[in-house]
Design an enzyme around this catalytic site. Structure first.
Site, mmCIF file in Angstrom:
data_model
loop_
_atom_site.group_PDB
_atom_site.id
_atom_site.type_symbol
_atom_site.label_atom_id
_atom_site.label_comp_id
_atom_site.label_asym_id
_atom_site.label_seq_id
_atom_site.Cartn_x
_atom_site.Cartn_y
_atom_site.Cartn_z
ATOM 1 N N HIS A 149 125.414 -9.681 20.176
ATOM 2 C CA HIS A 149 126.390 -9.653 21.270
ATOM 3 C C HIS A 149 125.626 -10.067 22.529
ATOM 4 O O HIS A 149 124.435 -9.757 22.653
ATOM 5 C CB HIS A 149 126.903 -8.215 21.391
ATOM 6 N N ASP A 230 121.085 -2.116 19.099
ATOM 7 C CA ASP A 230 122.431 -2.088 19.651
ATOM 8 C C ASP A 230 123.319 -1.435 18.590
ATOM 9 O O ASP A 230 123.670 -2.065 17.588
ATOM 10 C CB ASP A 230 122.871 -3.527 19.953
ATOM 11 N N LYS A 256 134.217 2.928 22.557
ATOM 12 C CA LYS A 256 134.455 2.378 21.224
ATOM 13 C C LYS A 256 134.518 3.468 20.167
ATOM 14 O O LYS A 256 134.658 3.192 18.974
ATOM 15 C CB LYS A 256 133.338 1.394 20.856
HETATM 16 C C1 LIG Z 1 127.720 -5.098 19.203
HETATM 17 C C2 LIG Z 1 128.076 -4.844 20.636
HETATM 18 N N1 LIG Z 1 127.108 -4.728 21.545
HETATM 19 C C3 LIG Z 1 127.368 -4.481 22.834
HETATM 20 C C4 LIG Z 1 128.650 -4.343 23.287
HETATM 21 C C5 LIG Z 1 128.857 -4.072 24.738
HETATM 22 O O1 LIG Z 1 129.513 -2.869 24.935
HETATM 23 P P1 LIG Z 1 130.042 -2.510 26.397
HETATM 24 O O2 LIG Z 1 130.867 -3.665 26.824
HETATM 25 O O3 LIG Z 1 130.823 -1.261 26.199
HETATM 26 O O4 LIG Z 1 128.846 -2.304 27.248
HETATM 27 C C6 LIG Z 1 129.707 -4.481 22.375
HETATM 28 C C7 LIG Z 1 131.119 -4.396 22.769
HETATM 29 O O5 LIG Z 1 131.649 -5.056 23.614
HETATM 30 C C8 LIG Z 1 129.407 -4.730 21.018
HETATM 31 O O6 LIG Z 1 130.379 -4.858 20.113
#
Ligand SMILES: Cc1ncc(COP(=O)(O)O)c(C=O)c1O
Lengths: 448, 152
Positions: A149, A230, A256
Site C-alpha cells: 500500500h 503493515d 478497519k
Molecule cells: C494494507 C494497508 N496499509 C495501510 C493502509 C492505510 O491505512 P490508513 O489509511 O487507515 O492509515 C491501508 C488502508 O487504507 C491498507 O489497506
C-alpha cells in the site's frame, strides 16, 4: 431470485451480527439493500462502539494525562484501559503500544525515526542511547515489496531521499505472492549487509495474499535489519501474536476493525521505542523543557504529543471486546479465530463463484491458502469504474481503482481493478449479489 | 435506477466508437494528465492554425466516461476557434460542478450535454473532466509558445 445455501461450516451467524450495525439496515440508491463490500477501506461500526464513544463524552470527557481532577483521572483510566485491551489482543505489553491517528501515521512515525536520527547525528545533536540503529548512511538499503500500500512505500521513499539510502524491493509472481526465490528480486537477492529496514504488508489489501512474515523477518534479522509490518489487513481479520510474528514493529488502523476513525496503533519492541527520537513534538511527550532544550518522556508517551484521541481509543477498545466476543454459528470458534474462519468460507465461495464467470479475471491467489478476504478482479471490456457504478446502482458497494497500490497494479498489467472485501457482517447472500451485479454490468455494457 | 441517465446512449456510442482517437503529428503542444484516484491516464495533443483548432488528438486508458468525454471533446472543438473552445470548456466545467442543478445549454455544449447526468455522481466528475482539463492545459501551452517572447 435468492439462492438457498446449504449450511457452510465456519460461518458466523451473519443476521445476528449485522443487526448490531445500524448502518446496514439502511437502503441505498432507490430502496436497494445495502451490500457493504468495502470493509478493506473502512469497516462499519457496531452499536457497542458508538455507545462507548458516546458514554465517554457524556460522562468522563477530559484531557487525558493532564490535570488532576476527577474527570481527568477517569478519562486517563479509560484511555489507558483501552491501550491494555488492544495490547492484549496482539500479545503485546501495554507500554509497547503507541496510539496514532491511523496506520499511515504509525508507519511514518517509524520512518521518521530514521530520518530524524540521521539528521541529528549529522549535526552531533543529542539522541537517545541506542539510536545508532536508526542512523542511515548513503548506500544503506531499505527493502519493501512490490505489493505495498502507498502508506508503506512512500514514507520509505522519503527516508531514502532525505538520507541517501537506497530503496530495494522484493517482487511478486503472477499469482500475486512474494517471489522469494527469484534470482534478481527474491528475498536473498535483495537482502544484504547494507539492509537496515525491511517493511512489508502482512496481508495485501488488493490481492488478499498473506505474506510469510516470519521467514522474511528471520532473514532480515540475520543481516541486522529491523522489520516493519503493515498489519492493517491482518489484525482486524485473524489472530495475531507479535511474539510469533517475528516483526519489530506492526502498524494498524482502528477504523478497519470496527473501531472509530482517527485512531491507529503502532506496536514496537520496547527497547527499540526507547532508542527512537520523537516524531511529533510538543505537550505531553516531554520530560523537562528549558529554553535551551528539552528531554523527552519514555515511550509510549514520547510518541503521543498533544491531547490524544481518547474517545476513539475507548471506541477501539470496545471494538476489540466486540470482536473477541464473536463465536461461529456452530459454536466451534471464538474471537478472531471465528472471524478468520468466517472470512475464509466467504472467500472460498466468492473465488469459486467469480472463477466460473466468463470474462472475469481474478487477480491474486486463486485458492484460499494463505489468503484473506480481499477479492479483486477485472471484468474484460469494462473499466473498473463502470463495474463499480453498476454495482453501486444495485446497492453493492465495492472499491474500484488501484486501491493505493499503484505499483502493484502496474506490475500485474492492470490499470484499475474492482475489489470486494468481506467482514463479520457479510454473508453468502452478499457474494451472490456481487456476482449478479457483475453479470448485470456485462449485459449493460454488452460484453457478455 | 439512474444508470440510463448516467450512461446516455451518446456516451456509450462515443465510448465504443471513439472519434479522433490516436496521437497525430504535427502538434503544437502535448500534455499527459492522470486521475490519481483511479490511475486513468490521457495523453493529448493540440494543433492550432492561428486561432483555429485544427486537431485534438489523444490516447490513453480509462473508464467509459473519461474516454467518451475525450471523444466528444474532439468532435465539439476541432474546427472551432480557441475562444469558442474555451467558452465551451467553461460551460462544460460549470455543468459538471453543478451537482445536477445546472441547466445545460445545448447550443454551447452540443453532444457534451449528454454528460449532465454525471454531475450527480461527484466521484465520476473527475473522469468526465480529464480530457477537458488536459485540452485546456495543452491549448494554453500552445498559445504561450506561439506568442513571441517579449524581451524584459
Ligand atoms: C494494507 C494497508 N496499509 C495501510 C493502509 C492505510 O491505512 P490508513 O489509511 O487507515 O492509515 C491501508 C488502508 O487504507 C491498507 O489497506
Amino acid at each position: 431470485m435468492t439462492a438457498v445455501h446449504a449450511p457452510v461450516s465456519g460461518l458466523l451467524d451473519v443476521e445476528r451480527v449485522a443487526a448490531d450495525f445500524p448502518i446496514l439496515s439502511r437502503t441505498v440508491r432507490g430502496g436497494n439493500r445495502l451490500v457493504y463490500l468495502d470493509s478493506g477501506a473502512t469497516s462499519q461500526k457496531p452499536v457497542s462502539v458508538l455507545d462507548a464513544e458516546r458514554d465517554f463524552y457524556t460522562r468522563h470527557n477530559a484531557a487525558v494525562h493532564r490535570g488532576a481532577h476527577l474527570l481527568a483521572e477517569e478519562a486517563t483510566d479509560a484511555y489507558e484501559a483501552a491501550r491494555a485491551t488492544i495490547a492484549a489482543l496482539i500479545g503485546a505489553e501495554t507500554r509497547e503500544l503507541v496510539f496514532t491517528k491511523n496506520a499511515t501515521e504509525a508507519l511514518n512515525l517509524v520512518s521518521y525515526a530514521f530520518s530524524n536520527a540521521t539528521a541529528k547525528a549529522q549535526h552531533g545533536r543529542p539522541l537517545p542511547s541506542g539510536a545508532e540503529r536508526f542512523v542511515l548512511r548513503p548506500g544503506d538499503e531499505i527493502v519493501v515489496t512490490e505489493m505495498e500500500h502507498h502508506a508503506n512505500l512512500v514514507p520509505w521513499q522519503e527516508v531514502c531521499d532525505k538520507t541517501g539510502a537506497v530503496l530495494r524491493w522484493i517482487g511478486i509472481d503472477d499469482q500475486g505472492r512474494l517471489d522469494l526465490d527469484h534470482p534478481e528480486h527474491g528475498l536473498h537477492a535483495v537482502l544484504g549487509e547494507r539492509t537496515r529496514v525491511v517493511a512489508l504488508a502482512h496481508q495485501s489489501n488488493v490481492l488478499g495474499t498473506v505474506t510469510p512474515v516470519r521467514v522474511v523477518a528471520d532473514a532480515a534479522h540475520a543481516v541486522g535489519a529491523l522489520v516493519v509490518v503493515d498489519a492493517c489487513q491482518s489484525v482486524p481479520h485473524m489472530p495475531i501474536d507479535v511474539a510469533d510474528l517475528g516483526a519489530d514493529y506492526i502498524a494498524f488502523s482502528g477504523h478497519k476493525m470496527l473501531g472509530p476513525s482517527g485512531i491507529g496503533v503502532l506496536w514496537g519492541r520496547y527497547d527499540l521505542l526507547e532508542a527512537m527520537p520523537p516524531f511529533l513534538t510538543g505537550g505531553s511527550m516531554i520530560e523537562v523543557v528549558r529554553m535551551e532544550g528539552s528531554t523527552f518522556a519514555p515511550p509510549p508517551q514520547r510518541f503521543e504529543a498533544g491531547v490524544p484521541m481518547a474517545a476513539q481509543a475507548v471506541g477501539l477498545g470496545a471494538a476489540v471486546d466486540y470482536l473477541q466476543a464473536l463465536t461461529s454459528a456452530d459454536g466451534s470458534l471464538s474471537g478472531l479465530a471465528a472471524v478468520a474462519a468466517h472470512e475464509h468460507a466467504l472467500t472460498a465461495y466468492a473465488l469459486g463463484s467469480l472463477a466460473e464467470m466468463p470474462g472475469v479475471r481474478l487477480i491474486g491467489p486463486a485458492d484460499t491458502t494463505s489468503r484473506g478476504a480481499a477479492v479483486s478482479f477485472v471484468v474484460e471490456g469494462i473499466h473498473a469504474h463502470d463495474v463499480g457504478q453498476v454495482l453501486d446502482d444495485r446497492g453493492v458497494e465495492v472499491r474500484v481503482g488501484h486501491h493505493c497500490a499503484w505499483p502493484l497494479h502496474r506490475r500485474l498489467g492492470v490499470a484499475a481493478s474492482t475489489r470486494a472485501t468481506f467482514y463479520v457482517y457479510n454473508g453468502l447472500r452478499d457474494v451472490d449479489d456481487l456476482v449478479a451485479g457483475v453479470r448485470h454490468a456485462q449485459s449493460f455494457f454488452g460484453v457478455a | 435506477m439512474d444508470l440510463e441517465s448516467l450512461y446516455q446512449e451518446i456516451i456509450l456510442d462515443h465510448y465504443k466508437r471513439p472519434r479522433g482517437r490516436g496521437l497525430r503529428e504535427p502538434f503544437d503542444a502535448e500534455v499527459h494528465h492522470v486521475n490519481p484516484t483511479c490511475g486513468d491516464e490521457l495523453t493529448l495533443r493540440v494543433t492550432l492554425d492561428g486561432d483555429v483548432i485544427t486537431d485534438i488528438s489523444y490516447d490513453g486508458q480509462g473508464c467509459s466516461i473519461s474516454q467518451a468525454s475525450a471523444s466528444v471533446l474532439h468532435e465539439q472543438l476541432v474546427g472551432e476557434t480557441v475562444a469558442t473552445g474555451l467558452a465551451t470548456t467553461d460551460a462544460f466545467v460549470t455543468l459538471m460542478q453543478g451537482r445536477g442543478r445546472v441547466e445545460p445549454d445545448e447550443d454551447v455544449l452540443g453532444d457534451a450535454v449528454a454528460f449532465a447526468g454525471v454531475a450527480k455522481y461527484p466521484a465520476r466528475v473527475k473522469c468526465a473532466l480529464l480530457g477537458w482539463m488536459a485540452w485546456k492545459d495543452a491549448v494554453s501551452q500552445a498559445v504561450a509558445s506561439e506568442t513571441p517572447e517579449v524581451a524584459p
